[in-house]
Design a protein around this motif. Structure first.
Motif, PDB file in Angstrom:
ATOM      1  N   LEU B 248     -24.509   3.353 -84.267  1.00  0.00           N
ATOM      2  CA  LEU B 248     -23.128   3.238 -84.741  1.00  0.00           C
ATOM      3  C   LEU B 248     -23.132   3.049 -86.262  1.00  0.00           C
ATOM      4  O   LEU B 248     -23.575   2.021 -86.767  1.00  0.00           O
ATOM      5  CB  LEU B 248     -22.443   2.061 -84.060  1.00  0.00           C
ATOM      6  N   ALA B 249     -22.619   4.026 -86.980  1.00  0.00           N
ATOM      7  CA  ALA B 249     -22.559   3.948 -88.443  1.00  0.00           C
ATOM      8  C   ALA B 249     -21.321   3.162 -88.838  1.00  0.00           C
ATOM      9  O   ALA B 249     -20.348   3.712 -89.347  1.00  0.00           O
ATOM     10  CB  ALA B 249     -22.548   5.351 -89.034  1.00  0.00           C
ATOM     11  N   ILE B 250     -21.353   1.862 -88.591  1.00  0.00           N
ATOM     12  CA  ILE B 250     -20.196   1.008 -88.904  1.00  0.00           C
ATOM     13  C   ILE B 250     -20.656  -0.127 -89.811  1.00  0.00           C
ATOM     14  O   ILE B 250     -21.801  -0.545 -89.763  1.00  0.00           O
ATOM     15  CB  ILE B 250     -19.545   0.434 -87.625  1.00  0.00           C
ATOM     16  N   GLY B 251     -19.732  -0.615 -90.645  1.00  0.00           N
ATOM     17  CA  GLY B 251     -20.044  -1.720 -91.536  1.00  0.00           C
ATOM     18  C   GLY B 251     -20.709  -1.238 -92.806  1.00  0.00           C
ATOM     19  O   GLY B 251     -21.120  -0.075 -92.928  1.00  0.00           O
ATOM     20  N   ALA B 252     -20.836  -2.186 -93.771  1.00  0.00           N
ATOM     21  CA  ALA B 252     -21.373  -1.815 -95.077  1.00  0.00           C
ATOM     22  C   ALA B 252     -22.889  -1.882 -95.119  1.00  0.00           C
ATOM     23  O   ALA B 252     -23.507  -1.454 -96.091  1.00  0.00           O
ATOM     24  CB  ALA B 252     -20.787  -2.748 -96.144  1.00  0.00           C
ATOM     25  N   GLY B 253     -23.514  -2.439 -94.062  1.00  0.00           N
ATOM     26  CA  GLY B 253     -24.968  -2.575 -94.062  1.00  0.00           C
ATOM     27  C   GLY B 253     -25.598  -1.758 -92.940  1.00  0.00           C
ATOM     28  O   GLY B 253     -25.252  -0.593 -92.741  1.00  0.00           O
ATOM     29  N   GLN B 254     -26.546  -2.393 -92.236  1.00  0.00           N
ATOM     30  CA  GLN B 254     -27.218  -1.708 -91.126  1.00  0.00           C
ATOM     31  C   GLN B 254     -26.374  -1.835 -89.866  1.00  0.00           C
ATOM     32  O   GLN B 254     -26.228  -2.930 -89.319  1.00  0.00           O
ATOM     33  CB  GLN B 254     -28.582  -2.352 -90.882  1.00  0.00           C
ATOM     34  N   GLY B 255     -25.842  -0.738 -89.380  1.00  0.00           N
ATOM     35  CA  GLY B 255     -25.069  -0.752 -88.148  1.00  0.00           C
ATOM     36  C   GLY B 255     -25.978  -0.954 -86.939  1.00  0.00           C
ATOM     37  O   GLY B 255     -27.197  -0.820 -87.032  1.00  0.00           O
ATOM     38  N   PRO B 256     -25.358  -1.278 -85.784  1.00  0.00           N
ATOM     39  CA  PRO B 256     -26.138  -1.512 -84.568  1.00  0.00           C
ATOM     40  C   PRO B 256     -26.431  -0.208 -83.822  1.00  0.00           C
ATOM     41  O   PRO B 256     -25.786   0.808 -84.067  1.00  0.00           O
ATOM     42  CB  PRO B 256     -25.191  -2.373 -83.729  1.00  0.00           C
ATOM     43  N   LEU B 257     -27.386  -0.282 -82.897  1.00  0.00           N
ATOM     44  CA  LEU B 257     -27.562   0.875 -82.010  1.00  0.00           C
ATOM     45  C   LEU B 257     -26.406   0.928 -81.024  1.00  0.00           C
ATOM     46  O   LEU B 257     -25.648  -0.036 -80.862  1.00  0.00           O
ATOM     47  CB  LEU B 257     -28.868   0.876 -81.233  1.00  0.00           C
ATOM     48  N   CYS B 258     -26.297   2.061 -80.353  1.00  0.00           N
ATOM     49  CA  CYS B 258     -25.278   2.218 -79.321  1.00  0.00           C
ATOM     50  C   CYS B 258     -25.854   1.736 -77.996  1.00  0.00           C
ATOM     51  O   CYS B 258     -26.807   2.334 -77.479  1.00  0.00           O
ATOM     52  CB  CYS B 258     -24.878   3.688 -79.213  1.00  0.00           C
ATOM     53  N   HIS B 259     -25.291   0.650 -77.472  1.00  0.00           N
ATOM     54  CA  HIS B 259     -25.840   0.103 -76.230  1.00  0.00           C
ATOM     55  C   HIS B 259     -25.314   0.804 -74.986  1.00  0.00           C
ATOM     56  O   HIS B 259     -25.852   0.591 -73.904  1.00  0.00           O
ATOM     57  CB  HIS B 259     -25.547  -1.398 -76.161  1.00  0.00           C
ATOM     58  N   TRP B 260     -24.246   1.599 -75.105  1.00  0.00           N
ATOM     59  CA  TRP B 260     -23.672   2.217 -73.908  1.00  0.00           C
ATOM     60  C   TRP B 260     -24.107   3.674 -73.712  1.00  0.00           C
ATOM     61  O   TRP B 260     -23.485   4.395 -72.926  1.00  0.00           O
ATOM     62  CB  TRP B 260     -22.147   2.100 -73.917  1.00  0.00           C
ATOM     63  N   HIS B 261     -25.184   4.080 -74.368  1.00  0.00           N
ATOM     64  CA  HIS B 261     -25.533   5.502 -74.286  1.00  0.00           C
ATOM     65  C   HIS B 261     -25.817   5.996 -72.862  1.00  0.00           C
ATOM     66  O   HIS B 261     -25.592   7.192 -72.600  1.00  0.00           O
ATOM     67  CB  HIS B 261     -26.668   5.852 -75.262  1.00  0.00           C
ATOM     68  N   PRO B 262     -26.270   5.147 -71.915  1.00  0.00           N
ATOM     69  CA  PRO B 262     -26.393   5.704 -70.561  1.00  0.00           C
ATOM     70  C   PRO B 262     -25.060   6.234 -70.014  1.00  0.00           C
ATOM     71  O   PRO B 262     -25.048   7.170 -69.214  1.00  0.00           O
ATOM     72  CB  PRO B 262     -26.900   4.513 -69.733  1.00  0.00           C
ATOM     73  N   LEU B 263     -23.941   5.659 -70.455  1.00  0.00           N
ATOM     74  CA  LEU B 263     -22.631   6.171 -70.028  1.00  0.00           C
ATOM     75  C   LEU B 263     -22.347   7.537 -70.640  1.00  0.00           C
ATOM     76  O   LEU B 263     -21.775   8.414 -69.989  1.00  0.00           O
ATOM     77  CB  LEU B 263     -21.525   5.196 -70.436  1.00  0.00           C
ATOM     78  N   LEU B 264     -22.735   7.718 -71.897  1.00  0.00           N
ATOM     79  CA  LEU B 264     -22.541   9.021 -72.545  1.00  0.00           C
ATOM     80  C   LEU B 264     -23.338  10.083 -71.819  1.00  0.00           C
ATOM     81  O   LEU B 264     -22.861  11.179 -71.550  1.00  0.00           O
ATOM     82  CB  LEU B 264     -23.026   8.972 -74.004  1.00  0.00           C
ATOM     83  N   GLU B 265     -24.587   9.732 -71.489  1.00  0.00           N
ATOM     84  CA  GLU B 265     -25.462  10.706 -70.842  1.00  0.00           C
ATOM     85  C   GLU B 265     -24.987  10.983 -69.419  1.00  0.00           C
ATOM     86  O   GLU B 265     -25.024  12.114 -68.958  1.00  0.00           O
ATOM     87  CB  GLU B 265     -26.906  10.195 -70.891  1.00  0.00           C
ATOM     88  N   ALA B 266     -24.473   9.926 -68.767  1.00  0.00           N
ATOM     89  CA  ALA B 266     -23.990  10.114 -67.398  1.00  0.00           C
ATOM     90  C   ALA B 266     -22.794  11.063 -67.375  1.00  0.00           C
ATOM     91  O   ALA B 266     -22.668  11.887 -66.481  1.00  0.00           O
ATOM     92  CB  ALA B 266     -23.601   8.761 -66.809  1.00  0.00           C
ATOM     93  N   HIS B 267     -21.925  10.927 -68.398  1.00  0.00           N
ATOM     94  CA  HIS B 267     -20.724  11.761 -68.411  1.00  0.00           C
ATOM     95  C   HIS B 267     -20.971  13.108 -69.085  1.00  0.00           C
ATOM     96  O   HIS B 267     -20.088  13.928 -69.149  1.00  0.00           O
ATOM     97  CB  HIS B 267     -19.587  11.017 -69.130  1.00  0.00           C
ATOM     98  N   GLY B 268     -22.185  13.298 -69.628  1.00  0.00           N
ATOM     99  CA  GLY B 268     -22.539  14.583 -70.236  1.00  0.00           C
ATOM    100  C   GLY B 268     -21.949  14.729 -71.613  1.00  0.00           C
ATOM    101  O   GLY B 268     -21.217  13.910 -72.103  1.00  0.00           O
TER     102      GLY B 268
END
Lengths: 268, 268
Positions: B248-268
């Motif tokens: 996630l490219a959010i915030g002025a510094g180091q953004g976090p990883l995306c923790h919900w990516h299994p949902l993205l992959e599940a939904h294609g």
């Protein structure tokens, strides 16, 4: 596309079923990046609360400022605020933020543990309700906030919602779950429109720990993603219904709902 | 089938990318019910930490006891423990629990904020490392725990892992990410077997906030679900890689990883 971001301000439930844990899990399941400002830390499980440690009010301010000063938060929810000092700090932190604010006036847990000190209700009425886009009391909380006594049928709930609107929120959602005849039925009354009864299928499970937090978090996630309020509430009720259908029968008391059910459904 | 349950003991990151937030999000994404015992509350965002409030050590004990006295926890992870008193309380709470324990010896954040008081390293060595099924230091932490200086190539990492095994854990995973030549390469050395280099594709993103917490949480989730240690580490590395791919490219510094990516992959 950047993700939607939501902030929850509330208590920590070590058991993971309610509080900021339920909120963050709900945000994740709805693909919203969740941030949190912790007001107090409870030692808690499915049977009740064994210890509460409040954070200093200045910590809550610092947490909200760290989050909102850096990240484009799109919606905010408050949960367990415990005492007057924490309500005041939360209200001060929220005041400058022109965002949808959902105030869940948490007072007593489903397992019966008190979650708000008695003198704090007036602070809710004066400082937080006027800032709210939506408040989400259950029947007990609606009564304590000034919705009138005898909240034991649909007509009384509708009258209570009108009374609570006068305290300043833009909309009121009274959750009927505490009354057998109103299980799964919630009444939404916006300032600028007609009231609506929203119905979901009442799932027959004793494992409902955190369902109130989860409903509020799911509404907040919907608002963070840009849904209009009514649609956000409808989608949130569907999410809670799914969570209750897959509720986790763990622990000696009321288990939590399943927050990851969208993954189950996605995988078939 | 009852769900797998995991407990994380660590600090709260208000920004939601690291700490118990990263752990609970990871547990959820891997369909494990997450519980938490909070040791300290940070006001934090993608740029750093602006305030830290420690909980009393007795609160950590009460949280762990509330969870483990009620729920069938199957694996435990520790993260930010901040000071000697909190390490002692954590060690005492974990001592009676015969469960896989992952000790992530968190000392400094990726953004450079110190997360452990200086006199606490000895408490880690004496009280926690001997209880661990697995410890997961990065190169800097491996050095501070006694893995030797000059950790700047694969051979030195292998020597450091052997030195750290002598402190009592059943296995050591040293994360190579701090060294350009070892990005995505981690070395796993179990007491009862040969060492293995595990490689994942190094994802080119500055948004890595919370990736260390997330790796440890994903390993813990795998162990809670019954995977053998090597498989749990391999699956965890794949989860982190997916999270970094969708970071996630959010915030002025180091953004976090995306923790919900299994949902993205599940939904294609």
């Amino acid at each position: 596309m950047p993700p939607a971001i939501a902030l929850t301000i509330g208590g920590s439930d070590s058991g993971g079923g309610a509080g900021i844990q339920a909120d963050l899990k709900t945000f994740l399941a709805l693909q919203v990046h969740g941030c949190s400002a912790i007001t107090c830390v409870t030692a808690q499980n499915t049977c009740g609360v064994t210890r509460v440690d409040p954070l200093p009010p200045a910590s809550v301010l610092a947490q909200v400022e760290a989050v909102c000063g850096d990240l484009p938060v799109a919606a905010i929810k408050t949960g367990m605020l415990l005492n007057r000092g924490l309500i005041e700090a939360t209200a001060a932190a929220l005041e400058p933020l022109a965002l949808p604010k959902l105030i869940d006036p948490v007072m007593v847990s489903r397992a019966g543990s008190p979650l708000l000190e008695a003198d704090a209700i007036e602070a809710y009425r004066q400082l937080l309700l006027p800032q709210a886009e939506l408040i989400t009391p259950n029947l007990h909380e609606a009564r304590l906030l000034g919705g009138g006594d005898g909240l034991d049928d649909a007509a009384a709930v509708e009258r209570a919602a009108a009374l609570l609107l006068e305290l300043g929120p833009a909309a009121v959602l009274i959750k009927g779950g505490g009354l057998p005849s109103l299980r799964g039925h919630d009444y939404l009354l916006p300032r600028d429109g007609a009231g609506t009864w929203l119905r979901s299928i009442a799932v027959d499970t004793p494992h409902t720990h955190g369902s109130g937090c989860t409903l509020g978090a799911a509404i907040t996630a919907g608002r963070a993603r840009g849904l209009p309020l009514l649609e956000a509430v409808q989608a949130a009720k569907a999410y809670v219904e799914g969570g209750l259908r897959h509720a986790l029968a763990i622990g000696a008391g009321q288990g939590p709902l399943c927050h990851w059910h969208p993954l189950l459904e996605a995988h078939g």
